[in-house]
Design a protein around this motif. Structure first.
Motif, PDB file in Angstrom:
ATOM      1  N   ASN A   6       0.831  -1.136   0.547  1.00  0.00           N
ATOM      2  CA  ASN A   6      -0.330  -0.011  -0.222  1.00  0.00           C
ATOM      3  C   ASN A   6       1.180   1.543  -0.058  1.00  0.00           C
ATOM      4  N   ILE A   7       1.581   1.829  -0.810  1.00  0.00           N
ATOM      5  CA  ILE A   7       2.278   2.603  -1.652  1.00  0.00           C
ATOM      6  C   ILE A   7       1.833   4.274  -0.555  1.00  0.00           C
ATOM      7  N   SER A   8       0.563   4.061  -1.281  1.00  0.00           N
ATOM      8  CA  SER A   8      -0.251   5.227  -0.156  1.00  0.00           C
ATOM      9  C   SER A   8       0.173   5.672   1.213  1.00  0.00           C
ATOM     10  N   ALA A   9      -0.347   4.808   1.561  1.00  0.00           N
ATOM     11  CA  ALA A   9       0.171   4.257   2.942  1.00  0.00           C
ATOM     12  C   ALA A   9       1.302   4.297   4.121  1.00  0.00           C
ATOM     13  N   ILE A  10       2.235   3.736   2.967  1.00  0.00           N
ATOM     14  CA  ILE A  10       3.604   3.598   3.488  1.00  0.00           C
ATOM     15  C   ILE A  10       4.345   5.606   3.170  1.00  0.00           C
ATOM     16  N   ASN A  11       3.479   6.067   2.473  1.00  0.00           N
ATOM     17  CA  ASN A  11       4.212   7.765   1.858  1.00  0.00           C
ATOM     18  C   ASN A  11       3.405   8.007   3.280  1.00  0.00           C
ATOM     19  N   ALA A  12       2.378   7.904   3.844  1.00  0.00           N
ATOM     20  CA  ALA A  12       1.251   8.607   4.533  1.00  0.00           C
ATOM     21  C   ALA A  12       2.359   8.597   5.664  1.00  0.00           C
ATOM     22  N   HIS A  13       2.478   6.912   6.206  1.00  0.00           N
ATOM     23  CA  HIS A  13       3.284   6.443   7.508  1.00  0.00           C
ATOM     24  C   HIS A  13       4.278   7.526   7.244  1.00  0.00           C
ATOM     25  N   ARG A  14       5.494   7.630   6.667  1.00  0.00           N
ATOM     26  CA  ARG A  14       6.913   8.539   6.458  1.00  0.00           C
ATOM     27  C   ARG A  14       6.457  10.127   7.075  1.00  0.00           C
ATOM     28  N   GLN A  15       4.908  10.219   6.139  1.00  0.00           N
ATOM     29  CA  GLN A  15       5.171  12.003   6.032  1.00  0.00           C
ATOM     30  C   GLN A  15       5.081  12.130   7.815  1.00  0.00           C
ATOM     31  N   LEU A  16       4.077  11.369   8.386  1.00  0.00           N
ATOM     32  CA  LEU A  16       3.974  11.716   9.326  1.00  0.00           C
ATOM     33  C   LEU A  16       4.428  11.012  10.776  1.00  0.00           C
ATOM     34  N   GLY A  17       6.094  10.268  10.780  1.00  0.00           N
ATOM     35  CA  GLY A  17       7.381  10.239  11.246  1.00  0.00           C
ATOM     36  C   GLY A  17       7.677  11.500  11.403  1.00  0.00           C
ATOM     37  N   ALA A  18       8.463  11.727   9.940  1.00  0.00           N
ATOM     38  CA  ALA A  18       8.796  12.922   9.690  1.00  0.00           C
ATOM     39  C   ALA A  18       8.027  13.800  10.697  1.00  0.00           C
TER      40      ALA A  18
END
Length: 457
Positions: A6-18
């Motif tokens: 789920n690329i969209s979820a991975i991207n959102a998770h990365r942004q959330l961590g940052a």
């Protein structure tokens, strides 16, 4: 459509961590008030800031050092204020004794007070201390560190303010006799004081009518100079008594001289009824040698194998010496009790330890001369107080400069190290909102694979 990644979820998770990391970093800065809490925040800024902190703390300690220096100077200067008062009283007594309305008995009473005042001067010089450091005995040489870096020092020396150093009191020490080859011209059964002359003093040589330099003189009770010497050994009498002021017009006698075995540059010279002169020279006492008379003994004493010793009036051995000059305590060989300018090795010689005579105002002429002597002492103390006052004023300005420098460096370090709370609050608010938005978008991205189920129906 894919479900394994789920690329969209991975991207959102990365942004959330940052965003959460940025929010946490902002919280750290806001809670500490520092823009640099660790080297990773600003490596170069941290190095510059720490160097500035070293300078700031050094400047602040230098301020404290300078304040301590001022306290020391004030202690010394305050003591010299009392020395000034004592000298002014001595001068007043000398002026009073110079008046011939006084009898010898009156002058004797005035002399008693002068002697006690001289002792008070010496007491002040020996007992004035700061943090156990003696200030006025001539031993103090201090360095005040008044900067943040190496070598930023201020050196201060305080001269000896004792009565003997000011030439208004007796010399603490020992006296011993030096025999002479008798000449003629000095009065029998008379004592003459040895005086150091001013630099450049001369008399007229009667043999060749040339001026010769002289450094030492013998003075009688009236203060008149009756003999002079260049080296302290050969004393040539004058054709007529002279004062220090008209010494340059005095003439040496060609047939009157006293030749001493050793240089006599202090103390007194006593002429006996046979015309033979003995000089009472002064030595320096150390510790544990009480006032009194001591006798020199040699190897005839059972406890002395080499050199000489000193016996007290009870016959006890109190000091020994290998060379007759440097005398050590018999009970403690590490303690020097007596140092003489000449070797005292003659068995039977006597050494008297105690205070030499002080300023003499017992006659009109000596009292009159004492006025100038005391005034010179007053001027000496004034010069020393003026010197210390100048140092104190310098330290005051140094403290002000150190404070300004520390303040400016603190402001510069603050700009590097401290956080701008308003700006950082803006960053925190932004990162907090972004974190909430990223969390919401992560939830939406998690729902996207649910669309695959529609294809499987």
């Amino acid at each position: 459509m894919i479900i394994n990644h789920n690329i969209s979820a991975i991207n959102a998770h990365r942004q959330l961590g940052a965003n959460q990391s940025a929010t946490q970093n902002s919280l750290e800065k806001l809670s500490s008030g520092l823009g640099i809490n660790k080297a990773g925040d600003d490596a170069a800024g941290l190095a510059i800031s720490e160097k500035m902190r070293g300078q700031i703390q050094g400047l602040e300690q230098a301020q404290s050092n300078a304040q301590d220096g001022i306290s020391l100077i004030q202690t010394a200067e305050g003591a010299m204020n009392e020395s000034h008062a004592i000298l002014q009283r001595m001068r007043e007594l000398a002026v009073q004794s110079s008046n011939d309305t006084n009898t010898d008995t009156d002058r004797a009473e005035l002399q008693k007070e002068v002697d006690q005042l001289a002792n008070a001067l010496t007491d002040i010089s020996e007992n004035t201390e700061f943090n156990t450091k003696n200030l006025l005995n001539g031993e103090f040489e201090g360095t005040f560190h008044v900067g943040a870096n190496e070598g930023q020092n201020l050196s201060v020396e305080i001269n000896d303010m004792s009565a003997s150093a000011l030439n208004v009191g007796g010399v603490e020490g020992a006296s011993y006799a030096i025999a002479s080859t008798a000449g003629a011209g000095l009065t029998n059964d008379t004592t003459y004081n040895v005086t150091k002359l001013d630099e450049g003093s001369t008399v007229r040589n009667n043999a060749n009518s040339a001026d010769v330099a002289v450094n030492y003189a013998l003075q009688d009770d009236s203060g008149d100079i009756v003999a002079v010497s260049a080296d302290g050994k050969d004393y040539q009498t004058l054709s007529a008594s002279s004062s220090k002021e008209d010494l340059a017009t005095a003439t040496q006698s060609t047939d009157a001289a006293y030749a001493f075995a050793d240089a006599v540059v202090s103390g007194s010279v006593e002429v006996n009824g046979s015309g033979v002169a003995n000089a009472t020279a002064t030595a320096t006492t150390g510790v544990d040698l009480a006032d009194g008379t001591y006798t020199v003994v040699g190897t005839e004493h059972a406890a002395i194998s080499t050199g000489n010793g000193l016996l007290n009036d009870k016959g006890d051995l109190v000091a020994t010496s290998d060379d007759g000059q440097d005398w050590k305590s018999y009970s403690d060989a590490n303690k020097t009790v007596l140092t003489t300018g000449t070797a005292l090795q003659t068995a039977g010689a006597e050494i008297t330890v105690g205070s030499g005579e002080g300023l003499n105002i017992s006659t009109q002429k000596s009292a009159d001369a004492a006025i100038t002597t005391i005034q010179s002492a007053i001027d000496t103390v004034s010069a020393e107080r003026s010197k210390l006052g100048a140092v104190q004023n310098r330290l005051d300005h140094t403290i002000n400069n150190l404070g300004t420098s520390a303040e400016n460096l603190t402001a510069a370090e603050s700009r590097i190290r401290d956080v701008d709370m308003a700006k950082e609050m803006m960053e925190f608010t932004k990162n907090n909102i972004l974190s909430q938005a990223a969390q919401s978008m992560l939830a939406q991205a998690q729902q996207m694979p649910q669309g695959v189920l529609q294809l499987l129906q």
